[in-house]
Scaffold this motif. Structure first.
Motif, PDB file in Angstrom:
ATOM      1  N   PRO A   1       1.118  -1.654  -0.127  1.00  0.00           N
ATOM      2  CA  PRO A   1      -0.162   0.004   0.213  1.00  0.00           C
ATOM      3  C   PRO A   1       0.821   1.357   0.633  1.00  0.00           C
ATOM      4  O   PRO A   1       0.291   1.966  -0.140  1.00  0.00           O
ATOM      5  CB  PRO A   1      -0.881  -0.021   1.506  1.00  0.00           C
ATOM      6  N   ALA A   2       2.279   1.236   0.771  1.00  0.00           N
ATOM      7  CA  ALA A   2       2.791   2.650   0.909  1.00  0.00           C
ATOM      8  C   ALA A   2       3.442   2.687  -0.596  1.00  0.00           C
ATOM      9  O   ALA A   2       2.877   4.291  -1.003  1.00  0.00           O
ATOM     10  CB  ALA A   2       3.804   2.357   2.041  1.00  0.00           C
ATOM     11  N   LYS A   3       4.082   1.666  -0.805  1.00  0.00           N
ATOM     12  CA  LYS A   3       4.897   2.112  -2.575  1.00  0.00           C
ATOM     13  C   LYS A   3       3.702   2.423  -3.810  1.00  0.00           C
ATOM     14  O   LYS A   3       3.517   3.667  -4.234  1.00  0.00           O
ATOM     15  CB  LYS A   3       5.370   1.333  -2.827  1.00  0.00           C
ATOM     16  N   TYR A   4       2.787   2.040  -3.237  1.00  0.00           N
ATOM     17  CA  TYR A   4       1.005   2.270  -4.317  1.00  0.00           C
ATOM     18  C   TYR A   4       0.849   3.617  -4.342  1.00  0.00           C
ATOM     19  O   TYR A   4       0.104   3.892  -5.344  1.00  0.00           O
ATOM     20  CB  TYR A   4       0.102   1.215  -4.520  1.00  0.00           C
ATOM     21  N   CYS A   5       0.752   3.495  -2.477  1.00  0.00           N
ATOM     22  CA  CYS A   5       0.547   5.189  -2.911  1.00  0.00           C
ATOM     23  C   CYS A   5       0.889   6.200  -3.129  1.00  0.00           C
ATOM     24  O   CYS A   5       0.779   7.597  -3.807  1.00  0.00           O
ATOM     25  CB  CYS A   5      -0.060   5.535  -1.546  1.00  0.00           C
ATOM     26  N   ALA A   6       2.302   5.584  -3.124  1.00  0.00           N
ATOM     27  CA  ALA A   6       3.702   6.963  -3.495  1.00  0.00           C
ATOM     28  C   ALA A   6       3.487   7.194  -5.271  1.00  0.00           C
ATOM     29  O   ALA A   6       3.817   7.675  -5.250  1.00  0.00           O
ATOM     30  CB  ALA A   6       4.920   6.124  -3.107  1.00  0.00           C
ATOM     31  N   SER A   7       3.291   5.707  -6.035  1.00  0.00           N
ATOM     32  CA  SER A   7       2.948   5.282  -6.961  1.00  0.00           C
ATOM     33  C   SER A   7       1.654   6.638  -7.704  1.00  0.00           C
ATOM     34  O   SER A   7       1.792   6.815  -8.764  1.00  0.00           O
ATOM     35  CB  SER A   7       3.095   4.737  -7.454  1.00  0.00           C
ATOM     36  N   LEU A   8       0.493   6.409  -6.499  1.00  0.00           N
ATOM     37  CA  LEU A   8      -0.780   7.223  -8.010  1.00  0.00           C
ATOM     38  C   LEU A   8      -0.282   9.114  -7.200  1.00  0.00           C
ATOM     39  O   LEU A   8      -0.472   9.690  -8.039  1.00  0.00           O
ATOM     40  CB  LEU A   8      -1.436   7.016  -6.263  1.00  0.00           C
ATOM     41  N   GLU A   9       0.279   8.878  -6.257  1.00  0.00           N
ATOM     42  CA  GLU A   9       0.777  10.717  -6.071  1.00  0.00           C
ATOM     43  C   GLU A   9       1.027  11.341  -7.163  1.00  0.00           C
ATOM     44  O   GLU A   9       1.485  11.923  -7.412  1.00  0.00           O
ATOM     45  CB  GLU A   9       1.874  10.573  -4.547  1.00  0.00           C
ATOM     46  N   LYS A  10       2.621  10.115  -7.261  1.00  0.00           N
ATOM     47  CA  LYS A  10       3.889  10.936  -8.409  1.00  0.00           C
ATOM     48  C   LYS A  10       2.479  10.783  -9.971  1.00  0.00           C
ATOM     49  O   LYS A  10       3.371  11.743 -10.262  1.00  0.00           O
ATOM     50  CB  LYS A  10       5.002   9.456  -8.870  1.00  0.00           C
ATOM     51  N   LYS A  11       1.806  10.261  -9.537  1.00  0.00           N
ATOM     52  CA  LYS A  11       1.680   9.953 -11.273  1.00  0.00           C
ATOM     53  C   LYS A  11       0.315  11.301 -11.381  1.00  0.00           C
ATOM     54  O   LYS A  11       0.566  12.144 -12.493  1.00  0.00           O
ATOM     55  CB  LYS A  11       0.363   9.195 -11.439  1.00  0.00           C
ATOM     56  N   ILE A  12      -0.066  11.679  -9.898  1.00  0.00           N
ATOM     57  CA  ILE A  12      -1.079  12.942  -9.607  1.00  0.00           C
ATOM     58  C   ILE A  12      -0.075  13.848  -9.695  1.00  0.00           C
ATOM     59  O   ILE A  12      -0.560  15.208 -10.476  1.00  0.00           O
ATOM     60  CB  ILE A  12      -1.565  13.200  -8.779  1.00  0.00           C
ATOM     61  N   GLU A  13       1.099  14.495  -9.515  1.00  0.00           N
ATOM     62  CA  GLU A  13       1.839  15.192  -9.775  1.00  0.00           C
ATOM     63  C   GLU A  13       2.223  16.084 -10.661  1.00  0.00           C
ATOM     64  O   GLU A  13       2.355  16.683 -11.859  1.00  0.00           O
ATOM     65  CB  GLU A  13       3.550  14.831  -8.744  1.00  0.00           C
ATOM     66  N   ASP A  14       2.785  14.259 -12.006  1.00  0.00           N
ATOM     67  CA  ASP A  14       2.950  14.677 -12.739  1.00  0.00           C
ATOM     68  C   ASP A  14       2.045  15.261 -13.806  1.00  0.00           C
ATOM     69  O   ASP A  14       2.265  15.730 -14.752  1.00  0.00           O
ATOM     70  CB  ASP A  14       3.307  13.194 -13.750  1.00  0.00           C
ATOM     71  N   LEU A  15       1.011  14.692 -13.590  1.00  0.00           N
ATOM     72  CA  LEU A  15      -0.413  15.195 -14.571  1.00  0.00           C
ATOM     73  C   LEU A  15      -1.257  16.864 -13.718  1.00  0.00           C
ATOM     74  O   LEU A  15      -0.893  17.361 -15.108  1.00  0.00           O
ATOM     75  CB  LEU A  15      -1.715  14.065 -14.091  1.00  0.00           C
ATOM     76  N   GLU A  16      -1.163  17.181 -13.124  1.00  0.00           N
ATOM     77  CA  GLU A  16      -1.019  18.167 -11.893  1.00  0.00           C
ATOM     78  C   GLU A  16       0.705  19.080 -13.195  1.00  0.00           C
ATOM     79  O   GLU A  16      -0.386  20.555 -13.503  1.00  0.00           O
ATOM     80  CB  GLU A  16      -1.224  18.694 -10.985  1.00  0.00           C
ATOM     81  N   GLU A  17       1.206  19.524 -13.364  1.00  0.00           N
ATOM     82  CA  GLU A  17       2.464  19.745 -14.162  1.00  0.00           C
ATOM     83  C   GLU A  17       1.949  19.471 -15.571  1.00  0.00           C
ATOM     84  O   GLU A  17       2.262  20.758 -15.595  1.00  0.00           O
ATOM     85  CB  GLU A  17       3.749  19.208 -13.637  1.00  0.00           C
ATOM     86  N   GLU A  18       1.945  18.881 -16.385  1.00  0.00           N
ATOM     87  CA  GLU A  18       1.789  19.012 -17.680  1.00  0.00           C
ATOM     88  C   GLU A  18       0.199  19.490 -17.478  1.00  0.00           C
ATOM     89  O   GLU A  18      -0.013  20.479 -18.796  1.00  0.00           O
ATOM     90  CB  GLU A  18       0.796  17.373 -17.929  1.00  0.00           C
ATOM     91  N   LEU A  19      -0.721  19.526 -17.045  1.00  0.00           N
ATOM     92  CA  LEU A  19      -2.034  20.800 -16.417  1.00  0.00           C
ATOM     93  C   LEU A  19      -1.853  21.672 -16.578  1.00  0.00           C
ATOM     94  O   LEU A  19      -2.203  22.471 -17.820  1.00  0.00           O
ATOM     95  CB  LEU A  19      -3.650  20.265 -15.791  1.00  0.00           C
ATOM     96  N   ALA A  20      -0.666  22.314 -15.749  1.00  0.00           N
ATOM     97  CA  ALA A  20      -0.257  23.589 -15.724  1.00  0.00           C
ATOM     98  C   ALA A  20       0.162  24.293 -16.407  1.00  0.00           C
ATOM     99  O   ALA A  20       0.465  25.771 -17.559  1.00  0.00           O
ATOM    100  CB  ALA A  20       0.879  23.661 -14.789  1.00  0.00           C
ATOM    101  N   ARG A  21       1.143  22.989 -17.890  1.00  0.00           N
ATOM    102  CA  ARG A  21       1.678  23.620 -18.961  1.00  0.00           C
ATOM    103  C   ARG A  21       0.582  23.876 -19.755  1.00  0.00           C
ATOM    104  O   ARG A  21       0.794  24.918 -20.580  1.00  0.00           O
ATOM    105  CB  ARG A  21       2.658  22.178 -19.208  1.00  0.00           C
TER     106      ARG A  21
END
Length: 297
Positions: free
Chosen positions: A263-283
């Motif tokens: 669960p810990a690694k899975y949550c971390a991977s989801l947070e990373k995906k959300i961060e990447d998507l937010e950066e792309e959305l900002a661009r």
């Protein structure tokens, strides 16, 4: 190939025994053809013997005749336009393995599938077929590995051991037949025939290369000699194996399932995906604002 035709009329009824028997006939025809195709560096002696044997010609003519006769009788079963029924008769008469997916007695836009009955062609049945065939086809494709091992390490061993050469040839025949049958079913079910062929071009190449190599009239070209030597076939088989394994991973979401076990690694991977998507959305928002701020030139 174009998109699937529109479906009209009620769900077809009956025809189970007829289509099941013709599926066996079409598969038998495909198998006989597969046995005489060059699939690599083995089986030449068996292929030449089988081609010269009277049983080969008898099987081809007999199975071909059954497909044509059944196609003619099917002209009077459906209510589709005569031109459409004649088109299907021409296709199955020229290429009997196509009887697996089309028939003069089969209504336009419908497929008869073993174990599933009548289904309308389209995205839904295409996804169902892909899920049903994914694992069996991966298991079948894994047979590529012992075949490649025999061809690459056998060398003169295959020539000096007819049984090993025959086993290798028969295994590659099974792989080719499986690839061909799956491709036909998936193309028939796909909402866009052309899109499916383009997406799965590697499978199409694996199916067509032995047919091209069989044309002895082209043997003067180096390309065909390479086909008969098996080098291109090996390359595309390996690529096809990797593509199939990766499709199964994506289809059944295996990577995400493995990640969920921690669960810990899975949550971390989801947070990373959300961060990447937010950066792309900002661009994207920045580019949109810049474009809107530009004055018409």
């Amino acid at each position: 190939m174009t998109s699937s035709p529109s479906i009209s009329g009620p769900t077809p009824q009956g025809g189970t025994v007829r289509h099941a028997l013709m599926l066996v006939v079409a598969t038998a025809f495909l198998s006989v053809v597969g046995l005489v195709l060059p699939h690599g560096e083995s089986g030449d002696a068996f292929r030449e013997w089988f081609l010269a044997h009277k049983a080969f010609l008898a099987l081809i003519i007999g199975l071909w005749a059954v497909v044509i006769i059944e196609g003619l009788s099917g002209l009077f079963v459906t209510q589709d336009a005569l031109a459409e029924r004649l088109r299907r008769l021409l296709l199955t008469s020229l290429l009997p393995p196509l009887r697996m997916i089309i028939a003069t007695s089969q209504p336009r836009g419908w497929l008869w599938l073993p174990g599933m009955g009548w289904r309308p062609a389209g995205e839904e049945i295409s996804e169902q077929l892909e899920q049903k065939l994914a694992l069996p086809m991966v298991v079948l494709t894994l047979l590529v590995l012992p075949v490649l091992g025999a061809e690459l390490t056998g060398g003169e061993t295959l020539e000096n051991h007819p049984r090993m050469a025959l086993a290798t040839h028969l295994t590659t025949c099974v792989i080719w037949i499986g690839f061909t049958m799956e491709f036909l079913w998936m193309v028939a079910a796909a909402p866009s025939k052309l899109a499916y062929c383009l997406k799965n071009w590697v499978n199409l190449v694996i199916i067509l290369l032995p047919l091209v190599a069989f044309l002895r009239v082209l043997s003067i070209f180096r390309f065909t000699r390479m086909l008969r030597a098996g080098r291109l076939l090996r390359a595309y088989r390996l690529r096809g194996l990797w593509a199939r394994v990766w499709r199964v991973v994506l289809l059944f979401n295996l990577i995400e399932r493995l990640q969920q076990r921690d669960p810990a690694k899975y949550c971390a991977s989801l947070e990373k995906k959300i961060e990447d998507l937010e950066e792309e959305l900002a661009r994207l928002r920045t580019r949109l604002a810049e474009q809107r701020g530009k004055k018409p030139g």
